[in-house]
Structure formats: C-alpha cells, structure tokens
Design a protein around this motif. Structure first.
Motif, mmCIF file in Angstrom:
data_model
loop_
_atom_site.group_PDB
_atom_site.id
_atom_site.type_symbol
_atom_site.label_atom_id
_atom_site.label_comp_id
_atom_site.label_asym_id
_atom_site.label_seq_id
_atom_site.Cartn_x
_atom_site.Cartn_y
_atom_site.Cartn_z
ATOM 1 N N TYR A 114 0.803 -1.468 0.013
ATOM 2 C CA TYR A 114 -0.087 -0.084 0.084
ATOM 3 C C TYR A 114 0.877 1.285 -0.118
ATOM 4 C CZ TYR A 114 -3.909 -3.133 1.216
ATOM 5 O OH TYR A 114 -5.000 -4.086 1.093
ATOM 6 N N SER A 115 1.864 1.299 0.193
ATOM 7 C CA SER A 115 2.894 2.467 0.604
ATOM 8 C C SER A 115 3.982 2.379 -0.638
ATOM 9 C CB SER A 115 3.577 2.535 1.845
ATOM 10 O OG SER A 115 2.221 2.742 2.777
ATOM 11 N N THR A 116 4.091 1.838 -1.533
ATOM 12 C CA THR A 116 5.114 1.754 -2.291
ATOM 13 C C THR A 116 4.837 1.878 -3.865
ATOM 14 O OG1 THR A 116 6.283 0.131 -1.062
ATOM 15 C CG2 THR A 116 7.232 0.321 -2.964
ATOM 16 N N GLU A 117 5.097 3.041 -4.366
ATOM 17 C CA GLU A 117 4.920 3.141 -5.742
ATOM 18 C C GLU A 117 5.872 2.421 -6.951
ATOM 19 O OE1 GLU A 117 5.287 7.344 -6.322
ATOM 20 O OE2 GLU A 117 4.067 7.782 -4.501
ATOM 21 N N GLU A 118 5.469 2.450 -7.798
ATOM 22 C CA GLU A 118 6.272 1.721 -8.992
ATOM 23 C C GLU A 118 7.648 2.133 -9.257
ATOM 24 O OE1 GLU A 118 4.517 1.547 -12.729
ATOM 25 O OE2 GLU A 118 2.477 0.894 -12.085
ATOM 26 N N SER A 119 7.898 3.543 -9.110
ATOM 27 C CA SER A 119 9.241 3.830 -8.932
ATOM 28 C C SER A 119 10.078 3.384 -7.867
ATOM 29 C CB SER A 119 9.130 5.483 -8.711
ATOM 30 O OG SER A 119 8.649 5.842 -7.474
ATOM 31 N N GLY A 120 9.593 2.808 -6.802
ATOM 32 C CA GLY A 120 10.178 2.433 -5.587
ATOM 33 C C GLY A 120 10.130 3.348 -4.408
#
Length: 834
Positions: free
Chosen positions: A409-415
């Motif tokens: 829930y807290s991690t975007e595709e960018s990292g």
C-alpha cells in the motif's frame, strides 16, 4: 521491581491485548486510562468502576475499596471539560478515594504481570491481586485477547474462619445503556449499547465474568446527583446480600456489580478469578477529516462479543496465566543487570497500549505513540519503528505483516515509499520519501527472512525490495539521494528528526550501506549474481568514501557547507536558509550525533559486520560517551521537550565540543534525551565491550521512570507509550551476542558479560526459550514452539564432550568454536557438555 509509597504515584500498567486497547491499573489499584474505545484516553475513568472487598466478622461488615491512598492532584486535575470539576474541586469522586480503602499497597511490576498486595491494620486479611493480559512469545492470538485478567487471593489473618466477598463493579460506558446477566457454569454481567447498530462505530459491549457462583446486582439504583454510589455503598457495607434490581428501559451511566464469595479458614488462603472483557468492534479514521472510513478490529472477527471472549478467557485462564508467568520468569531469570531487564521488559507494554492496532485480517499497525485523546503520528512510521526490536523477535509474523502492508500500500512503481501507512488501507501520502525509513525497509526485510527462514516470503517481496533500494539512484527521485550512483547518500534526505540533511552523514550513509549489503546477500541467495555484484560494488565505494571523508579523528560527522545557500536552493528548500545568519538550518554539520553509528547497531542485531572501520568506531564510541552522556542535566541548556532535568542523567541527540562550530539553528531536538535513541547508543557501547558506559545510560533512563516522577511503563517521546522505546529489547540479544540465520539453520551466542555463568531469553520465528552456559555445559532450553537447527556457534575455546538433542546423544563436529550436527527439529533442548 517493587514500588511503594510515593513511587506508586505515576504508575499506569496497561492491561489489554495486542491491538485491543487497554485499561490502566494504577499503582494504588485504581482503574485509570480507559483506552479500549479505539483511541487514547489518558487520565480517563469509567464512572465508579472498581474492585472492592468485604468481610463479615461478628455479624459486622468491614468493606473497603481495593485501592490505596490517593497521594496526587489533591486539589484536583486541571480540566476544561466543564463546570464544577477539575482544579479547585479536589480529586474526582470517581477515584473513590473518599471511601474506606487500604492504608498500605505494594506494587510488584514485572511486565507482563502486575502483583499488588493490600493490607490495613483494621482489616482482617491480606489481599493480593494478580493482574495481566496474556503475553506469550510467538502466540499472537492469545496475546491479543481484548480482556483484563485478575486473580484475587485472600489471606485470612484472623484466628477464625471468615467469609469474604470480592465485588467487581463496572459502569456501562455507552450513551444508552442496557445491562444483562447470564448465569450457568460461570456468572457474567454484560454492559451493552442499547441503541447503536452492531456495525456502527458507536456500538460496544463489556462483560465482567467469574467462574464462581457469584451474586450479581444487574443495576445500581438509578437517580440523580450521587444517588447511585450512595445507595450501592450503603447496601454493600450493611447488607451481606445485595438486592436484585432491574429496569426495563435503557438508561445512561448504569453500573452493575458481580460479588464473589470467598470462604477462608483461619490462617489460610483462597482465590477468586475474574475477567473484564470488551468488544468495541468498529474503528474509524477520527483524526483526518474527509477520510473517515471504517474497519473492524481483528479481535472482533474472532469473537462475536465480549461474553464470548470472557467465556474463552476462563476456559484458558490457568493455561494462559502459566504461560505468561513462564515468559516473565525466563525474562527475569537473565543474568543481566536489573536495569537492563527492567528496560527490556517494561517497554514491551507499548504492544499492549493504544499505540497499537490489529487490522481486520490481523495485520499489525502502529502509531508512533499516544497523545491524550488522539494517536500521535500515524502510519507505523518507518523511521520510528526502525528502532523497535521487540515485535520482530517475539511476534515475527506480525512484524512481517508490517512489511507486507507497506510494500502493498505504501510503495509506488518507482520504488518510492510513503513512510506512513494511511488508514483506511489504500489512502495515499504524497510527502517525500524518508531515507532511514526506506533503507530500513530493505534491511528489515533481510532481518525478517533471517529470523523466519521463509524463502517464499522473500521471493514474493524481492522485486519490491529491489525497487525500494534502487530508488536511491532513480531519476524519478526528486531528492537525488545517489543520482550519480557512487554509493554516497547525498541530496535532500528526510529523516526521523523530521527535517532534511543536505550533505552526506555517517548516520544516513550507514543506513544506505547496510541496505546495499543486505540486498547483495539476498540477491546472491536468490541467484541474481548481477544484482549482487552491482550492490556490492556500490557498497564498497560508499564505505571507502565514508571512511575517508566522514570521520574527523574523534567521531563521524556530516559533510556540508552550511554557509552555501546554493545547497538548499538546488532543491527549492528556501525554508532551510537562515537569512539573518547566512547559514543553512537544521544540519548536524561538525556535531557529534547519537545516531552516527546507527547502521552498526542494526548490523550487530541482524548479523552484518563491517559497515564502519573498527578503529574509527572504537575512537568514536569513547568520544560519544564523553560528549553526549550528561551525568546531570542541571547545567545543560535544552530549549526542546524536557524528558530529563535537574540531577537526572541522559544522552542527548547531538552536541558540539567547545572547539567545534555549532550552527545557529542545528538539527531538531538536538538537546533532547529520547529513550529509543539512548538505548541504541547504550547497546552499541555494550556490543563493543564498553559495559559500564552502556549500563550508565540504561540506569539513567530507568531512574527517570521510577514511578515517582514518571510511569515505568510509559517512556515518552512524541506522546505516551512511544514505539521507539522498544529499542530497549535489543539489549538482550546484544548482551547475549545472539546470532541467527534460519535459512541456514544456524544460531549462536557470544555473551558480553558473565561468560562463565550466563542466562538470557531468546526468541525466533518458531521457538523461544533460554540460553544458559556455565563452565561445564551450554544449553538451549525451549519454553515454546520448536526450532530446526544444524549449527550452534558458541565461540567455544574448549573441546566438546557430548551433544544431546531432546535427551538423545547425536554425532557432531566442532569447527572454529561452532558445533555442527545433522539437521534436527528440537522440541525440548540442546545440551552441549564441555
């Protein structure tokens, strides 16, 4: 620890499960801090809820509230809640300090169990209360029951048989109240919200239960003013049988009482057991407008209501008490300084406080701490929970659930990771990523894998772990941590002191290096050789640079030119520029900071060495003691929050020797003494053989939390019950030199003190117990679960005669101080005869 007299004043011992909220047991026996309603409530009471005891002697009733003297806030507590109460009105009548009570109270507090003894020269008996909520390593289910457990022992000090009664009274806390009695094998008195739907956030129910044939007064007399309490006490102190009373209509603030008979022979003892269970099933986001979504407490998915919980509690009462006592006894049997055991055990109470939630599927979520009526700083904040080493060892599946939630829930595709998890799940936090939190997510994943040996869990999360690490040099990272990919953490670096650094520091660089090194090992294990080599190369470059550039000959520093405005202008961070002094604000610069070797502390705990140069470390640690440790605070200037003062000692966050330039506005919280940071530094001193320095810091902290000045079970920082204080639990594995590598079926011990007579508790994913060593034998004795091993490294300097596993001798090899044998699943013990 035993507390008496004025050392009872600040005690509030939390009784509750993990993620259930809690009720505070005061040092004098009062029920305070009713924090079971899905939010903090410091200082709260619930009507006239109390336990009382009475005895009939010569046809006279001697009745007393099971409390001691009220010795604080005798003029009243400052309050803005209404007229005719608060300061100037004396203590609240709800404390019942105006009723007959006991003159002497002794509080033995060894978390997770409180034992109180009540005596009075005018009462023919000694009353002992044992209060607890199950705390059983690796058993998160029974450690998460929404209930407070009580065992009351009555010792008859008279020369004739006497009949006593223990009366447990609770106020129905809901706006519209209905009380209900159920009798059978047990006696139960329940308190319901009479009007709220069971799916609403207003709904709740509580239950008092006993397994005795008790007398139950379903309702106190309803009336105005003090009619209810006046009538109850008249009845309780003059009539041996309380009158039955019922009302057909719902009420408000209704009390009810369960009265348990206890016959005791002259000079003998007898006991009664009671449980107070609660069910406040539905949570909501009360702290952020516009995001008031709801979810259900985990315990509410396991038990339909508090009656069901109470019945289950009594079914398991003796077993749960025995297992909780076993953990306590193992913990306190350690051959460690009293202050160390006190610190390690006391802060486990955070897990039983309203700081902690368990979400509907059982996942773990935590605030940083608690304000008076709100959680303090939401989101299982990465950079705060980095320091908390209790959960990962004692309830590792709950710690892994934190990683699972933040990766999902807290991690975007960018990292990029949001360092705070939003509730309800799925909400977004757009604030910048946090260096220490994000790097911590990488090496804590390594830790969780090493504790559990769960390869499937690692494989499931590996791609996300790589993205999180590689965000450091991603072009999508606007803070440009390591954009040139040279292994040096620079750019704009948000961190746990709530601002940003703009130049490399050993603190955040060390965290980066530790993440790189652990990621390299995980990549190697998973067969990704290119990633292993990439991460290792960056690690080596960064380590070399740090060794050459961040050590000033005495300690490690931050490399930044605080006179250069271009440094902050490059990131549009004008708020960091002190235009009057022409200087960058909120930097460490050449100061000596408490976390300069933080990565080394983590590395010691998870089995990673070599982040820092050993000779530089030895020099730095000696100077950190002389610079950061203050034997008394009386002559020290602290403009921040006051956690130590007068003649108390402590370790400050950052200080500047006389020959070093101190920025006009240095790093935030610079002069504070925050216990989680202090325990981290104390642990480093201990791990490097500076035992007396470490003990001085630990004793200083626990001396501040002595019951007289502050609550021993509530170390504060940004509010109460602060998560970072659980860094104290790391003192146990550090003193024990505890090592673990469950993928390789390996554990080890290398005690830092008492090497020939050492004992300490340990815990891993599948088993917990005691490690014990004397001159003739080393033993690993399990008290719960099992553990599969094929190597035990005890750094032995003598030969081994025999190795027994669960009573059977096994073949073994001894190599470089470690014992090797065929893989075995141990259910009882390993005995290594020297």
């Amino acid at each position: 620890m035993i507390y008496k007299g004025e050392y009872l004043n600040e005690i509030s011992f939390p009784l509750g499960g993990i993620g259930t909220g809690s009720i505070g047991l005061g040092g004098d026996g009062r029920f305070i801090d009713w924090e079971i309603f899905n939010r903090p409530a410091k200082g709260s009471m619930n009507g006239y809820s109390h336990i009382a005891v009475r005895v009939k002697e010569n046809d006279k009733i001697n009745a007393r509230v099971l409390n001691g003297d009220m010795n604080r806030e005798l003029v009243g507590r400052y309050s803005k809640t209404g007229r005719h109460n608060g300061y100037g009105y004396g203590p609240s009548s709800g404390t019942m300090c105006g009723f007959p009570h006991f003159e002497d109270v002794e509080f033995k507090g060894e978390f997770p169990i409180a034992e109180l003894t009540f005596t009075d020269c005018d009462f023919p008996g000694k009353i002992r209360m044992t209060a607890f909520n199950p705390f059983i390593p690796l058993d998160s289910y029974h450690s998460s029951l929404p209930a407070a457990f009580f065992e009351i022992e009555v010792e008859n000090t008279a020369d004739k048989d006497l009949e006593y009664q223990i009366a447990f009274t609770v106020c129905n806390p809901f706006e519209s109240s209905r009380n209900s009695v159920e009798k059978g094998a047990a006696s139960l008195l329940s308190f319901f919200h009479a009007e709220a739907e069971k799916e609403s956030v207003e709904y709740g129910d509580l239950t008092i239960a006993t397994d005795a044939a008790a007398e139950v007064q379903q309702y106190w007399y309803r009336g105005g003013w003090q009619d209810g309490i006046v009538t109850f006490w008249n009845e309780f102190s003059t009539q041996w049988k309380l009158p039955e009373r019922t009302y057909e209509k719902e009420g408000s603030g209704d009390h009810g009482t369960v009265c348990i008979p206890v016959m005791v022979k002259a000079g003998g003892k007898n006991r009664a057991k009671m449980v107070l269970a609660w069910n406040i099933p539905n949570c909501r986001n009360y702290w952020r407008k516009g995001e008031e979504g709801t979810w259900k407490n985990y315990y509410a998915t396991q038990f339909e209501n508090s009656r069901e919980t109470a019945r289950y509690a009594f079914e398991k009462f003796d077993e749960l008490l025995a297992k909780t006592k076993d953990f306590r006894e193992c913990l306190y049997a350690s051959t460690l300084d009293e202050a160390v055991i006190d610190a390690a055990s006391a802060n486990l109470s955070v897990l039983k406080s309203p700081t902690v939630l368990r979400l509907e599927d059982g996942s773990f979520y935590g605030w940083e701490g608690c304000m008076e009526e709100y959680g303090s700083c939401e989101g299982t904040c990465q950079h705060v929970w980095n320091y908390a080493y209790a959960l990962c060892f004692l309830f590792p599946e709950l710690e892994r659930s934190i990683r699972d939630l933040e990766f999902r829930y807290s991690t975007e595709e960018s990292g990029k990771m949001a360092f705070r998890l939003m509730l309800p799940l799925g909400g977004k936090n757009s604030f910048r990523a946090c260096v220490d939190g994000q790097m911590g997510a990488v090496f804590k994943s390594y830790r969780e894998w090493k504790i559990s040996g769960d390869d499937a869990w690692l494989r499931k999360n590996w791609d996300t772990i790589k993205n999180v690490l590689e965000y450091a040099w991603s072009e999508e990272n606007p803070d440009r941590w390591d954009l040139d990919k040279d292994g040096v953490m620079e750019g704009r670096q948000h961190h746990t002191l709530d601002m940003e650094l703009f130049g490399p520091s050993s603190w955040l660089e060390g965290m980066y290096l530790l993440a790189l090194k652990t990621a390299a090992e995980m990549a190697d294990y998973l067969g990704e050789r290119e990633k292993r080599d990439e991460y290792n190369a960056l690690y080596k470059k960064g380590r070399c640079w740090m060794q050459q550039n961040l050590f000033n000959g005495r300690y490690f520093v931050q490399k930044v030119n605080i006179d250069d405005k271009n440094v902050v202008d490059a990131f549009g961070a004008e708020e960091y520029w002190n235009d009057e002094k022409k200087e960058i604000k909120y930097q460490i610069a050449d100061g000596c900071s408490i976390d300069q070797l933080l990565a080394m502390w983590h590395g010691k705990l998870i089995g990673i060495e070599g982040i820092f140069d050993e000779e530089q470390v030895r020099t730095a640690l000696k100077n950190m003691f002389s610079i950061l440790y203050k034997p008394r605070m009386r002559d020290f200037t602290n403009p921040w929050r006051i956690f130590s003062l007068n003649d108390e000692s402590g370790c400050v966050i950052c200080d500047y020797p006389a020959d070093v330039r101190k920025p006009q506005i240095p790093i935030p919280y610079c002069e504070e003494t925050m216990t989680g940071f202090e325990y981290q530094l104390a642990g480093l001193w201990i791990s490097e053989g500076m035992i007396e320095e470490g003990l001085a810091a630990i004793r200083g902290i626990r001396g501040r939390y002595d019951g007289k000045k502050r609550n021993p079970w509530n170390e504060i920082e940004c509010g109460s019950n602060y998560a970072r204080s659980m860094a104290s639990f790391a003192l146990l594995p550090l003193f024990a030199g505890f090592a673990f590598d469950m993928p390789k079926k390996r554990i080890g011990f290398a005690p830092k003190i008492n090497c020939d007579e050492f004992r300490c508790v340990f815990s891993l994913n599948d088993g917990w117990g005691i490690y014990e060593k004397n001159e003739s034998q080393a033993s690993i004795v399990l008290h719960g679960g099992k553990i599969t091993l094929k190597e035990v490294d005890l750094h032995l300097e003598k030969s081994v005669k025999t190795v027994k596993i669960d009573g059977e001798e096994v073949d073994f090899n001894l190599d470089n101080g470690a014992v090797f044998f065929e893989e075995h699943t141990i259910t009882d013990r390993i005995e290594i005869c020297l």
